[in-house]
Design an enzyme around this catalytic site. Structure first.
Site, PDB file in Angstrom:
ATOM      1  N   LYS A   1       0.835  -1.190  -0.149  1.00 41.77           N
ATOM      2  CA  LYS A   1      -0.145   0.095  -0.004  1.00 41.77           C
ATOM      3  C   LYS A   1       0.904   1.206  -0.009  1.00 41.77           C
ATOM      4  CE  LYS A   1      -3.631  -2.608   0.705  1.00 41.77           C
ATOM      5  NZ  LYS A   1      -4.942  -2.725   0.351  1.00 41.77           N
TER       6      LYS A   1
HETATM    7  C1  LIG Z   1      -5.886  -3.856   0.886  1.00 40.67           C
HETATM    8  C2  LIG Z   1      -7.417  -3.370   0.881  1.00 40.67           C
HETATM    9  C3  LIG Z   1      -7.927  -3.829   2.239  1.00 40.67           C
HETATM   10  C4  LIG Z   1      -7.619  -4.692   3.345  1.00 40.67           C
HETATM   11  O1  LIG Z   1      -6.300  -4.373   4.038  1.00 40.67           O
HETATM   12  P1  LIG Z   1      -5.466  -5.301   4.632  1.00 40.67           P
HETATM   13  O2  LIG Z   1      -4.608  -4.713   5.548  1.00 40.67           O
HETATM   14  O3  LIG Z   1      -4.987  -6.398   3.621  1.00 40.67           O
HETATM   15  O4  LIG Z   1      -6.449  -6.182   5.616  1.00 40.67           O
HETATM   16  C5  LIG Z   1      -9.464  -3.466   2.462  1.00 40.67           C
HETATM   17  N1  LIG Z   1      -9.975  -2.819   1.514  1.00 40.67           N
HETATM   18  C6  LIG Z   1      -9.205  -2.385   0.226  1.00 40.67           C
HETATM   19  C7  LIG Z   1      -9.976  -1.254  -0.561  1.00 40.67           C
HETATM   20  C8  LIG Z   1      -7.807  -2.686  -0.114  1.00 40.67           C
HETATM   21  O5  LIG Z   1      -7.308  -2.331  -0.904  1.00 40.67           O
END
Ligand SMILES: *Cc1c(COP(=O)(O)O)cnc(C)c1O
Length: 371
Positions: free
Chosen positions: A184
């Protein structure tokens, strides 16, 4: 070429990251150590939200937020069908019903003009996603929520650092949730996430839910989860925050380089002027996406599809909506293609990606041919 180059990022911040990790190893407070509070204060200040609660993942952030709002079996939560499955998963884990509202084909975010007709007596919250790093139409969504007495949770898992009307993502509605999954825009080296709110009551509820609903040691005032983010991961995010403004500039630079080479030749996700994206993904819109993707793969260029199947058509989620309920999301799922992206992606690589993409799509191939 890497789709997202996490090794280059580590090398750039190596000394700082290593020192932060070493400090945790030295003090030994692996759970709820001092870096947890330090990170929460820094993130709250960054977003402008009054409270930040770090949690074990972005998924857990969404779940804890819905629990704090009291969402329960029989309730409905309005969301987009075009997202990572975690968005809908948090809703159904509480026994609530996800109501998928189709997207705007230009931005790929939830279409606010379709929300109101989907509100019922059972609707409790609206959960827009800031897809690809760009906030949804939060002003319109907040206005609808206000009229109907609903809460808005921004799933900002992809958009930490983005802005909308001069405010930061995660501070655009009652609650904002982000993820520190390594790839991310602001990532740790494992799992982590954070919840933001300026409502003191919600913040207290979310802090308690994060630690099994404890208000004091062994006093369980609410039903909670094991949802803490560990100290080491908080330390890593603290180190990465030092470089984050620079990285955001580099992400914008990479996107501008893509724009310059692709504009007028390749469709891309629209970017309204009142907001900025952090480009968790740089996503183009092409016909015959799978053929184009295969051609890029042949040329040694990694790509990804976010997302190939909208959530309302996933086997485990199909029971909540008619298959034809979100035709725009379905059409976009067949056409979107995410290109390599990140602060460490250089302009030479971007040139290679664009040349291969234009060749594969037959758009302006002659002028961009590199071979
Ligand atoms: C990555 C993501 C999540 C979940 O995040 P994690 O830390 O992997 O649990 C939720 N919503 C969206 C839109 C994402 O891209």
């Amino acid at each position: 070429m890497e789709f997202i180059d996490l090794k280059a990022q580590y090398q750039a911040g190596r000394e700082n990251i290593n020192a932060r990790i070493q400090a945790v190893l030295d003090h030994g407070q692996y759970i709820m150590g001092p870096e947890v509070d330090e990170l929460e204060a820094r993130l709250a200040a960054f977003t402008g939200a009054r409270h930040c609660i770090t949690v074990s993942s972005g998924t857990e952030a969404l779940l804890i937020s819905l629990m704090a709002l009291g969402v329960k079996a029989g309730d409905e939560v309005i969301t987009t069908p075009f997202s990572f499955i975690a968005t809908a998963e948090a809703i159904v884990l509480l026994g609530a019903t996800p109501v998928f509202v189709d997207i705007d084909p230009a931005t790929c975010n939830i279409d606010p003009t379709l929300i109101e007709e989907n509100i019922t007596q059972r609707t409790r919250a609206i959960m827009p996603v800031s897809l690809y790093g760009q906030p949804a139409d939060m002003e319109a969504i907040n206005a609808i929520a206000y009229r109907h007495g609903l809460s808005v949770i921004e799933d900002a898992a992809q958009s930490f650092g983005a802005t909308y009307g001069g405010k930061r993502s995660c501070n655009l509605s009652a609650i904002g949730c982000t993820s520190f999954f390594p790839s991310k825009p602001l990532g740790c080296y494992g799992d982590g996430g954070a919840i933001f709110t300026s409502d003191a009551g919600l913040a207290t509820a979310m802090r308690e839910i994060r630690v099994h609903g404890q208000s004091q040691r062994y006093v369980h005032t609410r039903i909670g989860v094991g949802g803490r983010m560990d100290t080491l991961q908080c330390a890593i995010v603290l180190a990465k925050l030092d470089n984050f403004d620079w990285e955001l500039k580099q992400r914008a630079r990479a996107a501008a380089s893509y724009d310059a080479l692709l504009s007028g030749k390749i469709g891309k996700v629209a970017r309204p002027r009142d907001r900025s994206s952090v480009f968790a993904q740089y996503t183009v819109v092409v016909d015959e996406r799978d053929r184009v993707r295969a051609a890029l793969h042949e040329a040694g260029i990694p790509t990804a599809v976010h997302y190939p199947v909208p959530m309302h058509l996933q086997p485990a989620y199909a029971r909540w909506s008619a298959p034809d309920s979100a035709p725009v999301a379905q059409a976009m799922a067949a056409r979107v293609l995410s290109l390599p992206m990140g602060p460490y992606l250089d302009d030479d690589s971007i040139g290679q990606v664009c040349a291969a993409l234009l060749r594969a799509t037959g758009s302006g191939a002659a002028s961009c041919r590199q071979d």
